[in-house]
Design a protein around this motif. Sequence first.
Motif, PDB file in Angstrom:
ATOM      1  N   VAL A 121      79.453 -96.546 -52.633  1.00 53.82           N
ATOM      2  CA  VAL A 121      80.062 -95.230 -52.396  1.00 53.82           C
ATOM      3  C   VAL A 121      79.073 -94.081 -52.599  1.00 53.82           C
ATOM      4  CG1 VAL A 121      82.440 -95.904 -52.830  1.00 53.82           C
ATOM      5  CG2 VAL A 121      81.006 -95.351 -54.774  1.00 53.82           C
ATOM      6  N   SER A 141      81.038 -90.547 -51.145  1.00 51.69           N
ATOM      7  CA  SER A 141      82.235 -89.993 -51.801  1.00 51.69           C
ATOM      8  C   SER A 141      82.171 -90.107 -53.320  1.00 51.69           C
ATOM      9  CB  SER A 141      83.492 -90.726 -51.321  1.00 51.69           C
ATOM     10  OG  SER A 141      83.549 -92.024 -51.884  1.00 51.69           O
ATOM     11  N   PHE A 164      83.596 -92.251 -54.906  1.00 56.72           N
ATOM     12  CA  PHE A 164      85.003 -92.551 -55.198  1.00 56.72           C
ATOM     13  C   PHE A 164      85.202 -94.065 -55.045  1.00 56.72           C
ATOM     14  CE2 PHE A 164      89.525 -92.908 -54.190  1.00 56.72           C
ATOM     15  CZ  PHE A 164      90.126 -91.968 -55.018  1.00 56.72           C
ATOM     16  N   VAL A 210      86.685 -97.788 -55.229  1.00 56.73           N
ATOM     17  CA  VAL A 210      87.997 -98.439 -55.216  1.00 56.73           C
ATOM     18  C   VAL A 210      87.738 -99.946 -55.297  1.00 56.73           C
ATOM     19  CG1 VAL A 210      90.173 -98.739 -53.958  1.00 56.73           C
ATOM     20  CG2 VAL A 210      88.928 -96.577 -53.759  1.00 56.73           C
ATOM     21  N   ASN A 270      85.220-100.727 -51.614  1.00 55.89           N
ATOM     22  CA  ASN A 270      84.991 -99.874 -50.456  1.00 55.89           C
ATOM     23  C   ASN A 270      83.501 -99.837 -50.140  1.00 55.89           C
ATOM     24  OD1 ASN A 270      84.998 -98.401 -52.902  1.00 55.89           O
ATOM     25  ND2 ASN A 270      85.461 -96.468 -51.898  1.00 55.89           N
ATOM     26  N   GLU A 327      80.873 -97.754 -47.802  1.00 57.70           N
ATOM     27  CA  GLU A 327      80.711 -96.547 -46.978  1.00 57.70           C
ATOM     28  C   GLU A 327      79.490 -96.668 -46.064  1.00 57.70           C
ATOM     29  OE1 GLU A 327      80.940 -93.269 -49.783  1.00 57.70           O
ATOM     30  OE2 GLU A 327      83.101 -93.626 -50.005  1.00 57.70           O
ATOM     31  N   THR A 357      83.425 -96.342 -42.721  1.00 59.58           N
ATOM     32  CA  THR A 357      83.776 -96.804 -44.070  1.00 59.58           C
ATOM     33  C   THR A 357      84.892 -97.832 -44.031  1.00 59.58           C
ATOM     34  OG1 THR A 357      83.055 -94.782 -45.146  1.00 59.58           O
ATOM     35  CG2 THR A 357      84.806 -96.023 -46.249  1.00 59.58           C
ATOM     36  N   CYS A 400      87.679 -99.657 -46.463  1.00 58.88           N
ATOM     37  CA  CYS A 400      88.339 -99.540 -47.763  1.00 58.88           C
ATOM     38  C   CYS A 400      88.300-100.865 -48.529  1.00 58.88           C
ATOM     39  CB  CYS A 400      89.797 -99.143 -47.591  1.00 58.88           C
ATOM     40  SG  CYS A 400      90.056 -97.474 -46.988  1.00 58.88           S
ATOM     41  N   ALA A 401      88.474-100.770 -49.828  1.00 60.17           N
ATOM     42  CA  ALA A 401      88.446-101.955 -50.698  1.00 60.17           C
ATOM     43  C   ALA A 401      89.522-102.962 -50.309  1.00 60.17           C
ATOM     44  CB  ALA A 401      88.654-101.522 -52.146  1.00 60.17           C
ATOM     45  N   GLU A 402      90.708-102.467 -49.996  1.00 62.40           N
ATOM     46  CA  GLU A 402      91.817-103.366 -49.669  1.00 62.40           C
ATOM     47  C   GLU A 402      91.488-104.170 -48.419  1.00 62.40           C
ATOM     48  OE1 GLU A 402      91.847-100.138 -50.310  1.00 62.40           O
ATOM     49  OE2 GLU A 402      93.789 -99.422 -50.993  1.00 62.40           O
ATOM     50  N   SER A 404      96.418 -94.640 -54.636  1.00 66.04           N
ATOM     51  CA  SER A 404      97.370 -94.757 -53.528  1.00 66.04           C
ATOM     52  C   SER A 404      96.652 -95.264 -52.279  1.00 66.04           C
ATOM     53  CB  SER A 404      97.978 -93.374 -53.257  1.00 66.04           C
ATOM     54  OG  SER A 404      98.880 -93.441 -52.189  1.00 66.04           O
ATOM     55  N   PRO A 405      96.976 -96.477 -51.807  1.00 66.43           N
ATOM     56  CA  PRO A 405      96.278 -97.023 -50.634  1.00 66.43           C
ATOM     57  C   PRO A 405      96.463 -96.162 -49.384  1.00 66.43           C
ATOM     58  CG  PRO A 405      97.516 -98.745 -51.763  1.00 66.43           C
ATOM     59  CD  PRO A 405      97.937 -97.433 -52.365  1.00 66.43           C
ATOM     60  N   CYS A 406      95.445 -96.128 -48.544  1.00 62.50           N
ATOM     61  CA  CYS A 406      95.509 -95.311 -47.332  1.00 62.50           C
ATOM     62  C   CYS A 406      96.414 -95.970 -46.286  1.00 62.50           C
ATOM     63  CB  CYS A 406      94.110 -95.069 -46.773  1.00 62.50           C
ATOM     64  SG  CYS A 406      93.499 -96.406 -45.739  1.00 62.50           S
ATOM     65  N   CYS A 419      95.151 -99.254 -44.540  1.00 65.80           N
ATOM     66  CA  CYS A 419      95.266-100.452 -45.391  1.00 65.80           C
ATOM     67  C   CYS A 419      96.721-100.894 -45.506  1.00 65.80           C
ATOM     68  CB  CYS A 419      94.669-100.169 -46.764  1.00 65.80           C
ATOM     69  SG  CYS A 419      92.871 -99.997 -46.698  1.00 65.80           S
TER      70      CYS A 419
HETATM   71  N1  THU Z   1      89.412 -95.731 -50.109  1.00 64.59           N
HETATM   72  C1  THU Z   1      89.686 -97.053 -50.320  1.00 64.59           C
HETATM   73  O1  THU Z   1      88.784 -97.875 -50.508  1.00 64.59           O
HETATM   74  N2  THU Z   1      90.988 -97.430 -50.339  1.00 64.59           N
HETATM   75  C2  THU Z   1      92.042 -96.585 -50.148  1.00 64.59           C
HETATM   76  O2  THU Z   1      93.164 -97.030 -50.010  1.00 64.59           O
HETATM   77  C3  THU Z   1      91.808 -95.134 -50.165  1.00 64.59           C
HETATM   78  C4  THU Z   1      90.415 -94.726 -49.839  1.00 64.59           C
HETATM   79  C5  THU Z   1      88.000 -95.311 -50.118  1.00 64.59           C
HETATM   80  C6  THU Z   1      87.451 -94.931 -48.771  1.00 64.59           C
HETATM   81  C7  THU Z   1      86.287 -94.036 -49.181  1.00 64.59           C
HETATM   82  O3  THU Z   1      85.169 -94.858 -49.461  1.00 64.59           O
HETATM   83  C8  THU Z   1      86.739 -93.407 -50.484  1.00 64.59           C
HETATM   84  O4  THU Z   1      87.840 -94.185 -50.932  1.00 64.59           O
HETATM   85  C9  THU Z   1      87.168 -91.950 -50.334  1.00 64.59           C
HETATM   86  O5  THU Z   1      88.056 -91.801 -49.300  1.00 64.59           O
END
Ligand code: THU
Length: 132
Positions: free
Chosen positions: A21, A24, A26, A28, A44, A46, A53, A55-57, A86-88, A91
Motif C-alpha cells: 500500500v 494509500s 491503508f 487491509v 490489498n 496497489e 488496485t 482489494c484484500a478480499e 467496511s468491504p467495498c 468485493c
Molecule cells: N481496500 C480493500 O483492500 N478492501 C476494501 O474492502 C476496501 C478498500 C483497499 C483498496 C486500497 O488499497 C485501499 O484499501 C484504500 O482504498
Amino acid sequence: MSEVKQEWIDTAIEALDKAYVPYSHFPVGACLVTESGRTYQGINIENASFGLTNCAERTAFFKAISEGERSFTHLVVSGHTPDPISPCGACRQVMAEFCSPDMPVTLIGDDGVMKSTTVEGLLPYAFTEKDL
Ligand code: THU
C-alpha cells in the motif's frame, strides 16, 4: 452462524503487515475459510496506475478460486480503522458470486472492535446467476 476462530482473526490481522500500500497507506487483510478448513490470506495490492488496485478480499478469493476451491464458510476482514472495516462494493459482489447469502463475515477494526454480518447483510438484493 458459525463462530469465528481466533486463528482466522490472527491470519487476517497478520496480513496487514504484508499489504502492498505505498499510495494509500491503508492496509487491509483478509482470511477466507474453505469448507475443508483451509484458509487463504489476502492483502490489498496497489499499483502506480491506481485503478488496478486489488482489494484484500478479492485477493483472498482469487487465490482460493484459482486453486480450485469453490466452497467457503467464513470470511474475516481486518483494517486499521476505528470501526470495523467496511468491504467495498466490488468485493461484496465477488462474495455474492461465490458464497451463500448466509455465510458469516467478520469485520475487524483497531483494538479488536468486531462486527459479525453475512454476505447478504453486506449486499442485500444482490445480482447473481439467478437473475440471468
Ligand atoms: N481496500 C480493500 O483492500 N478492501 C476494501 O474492502 C476496501 C478498500 C483497499 C483498496 C486500497 O488499497 C485501499 O484499501 C484504500 O482504498
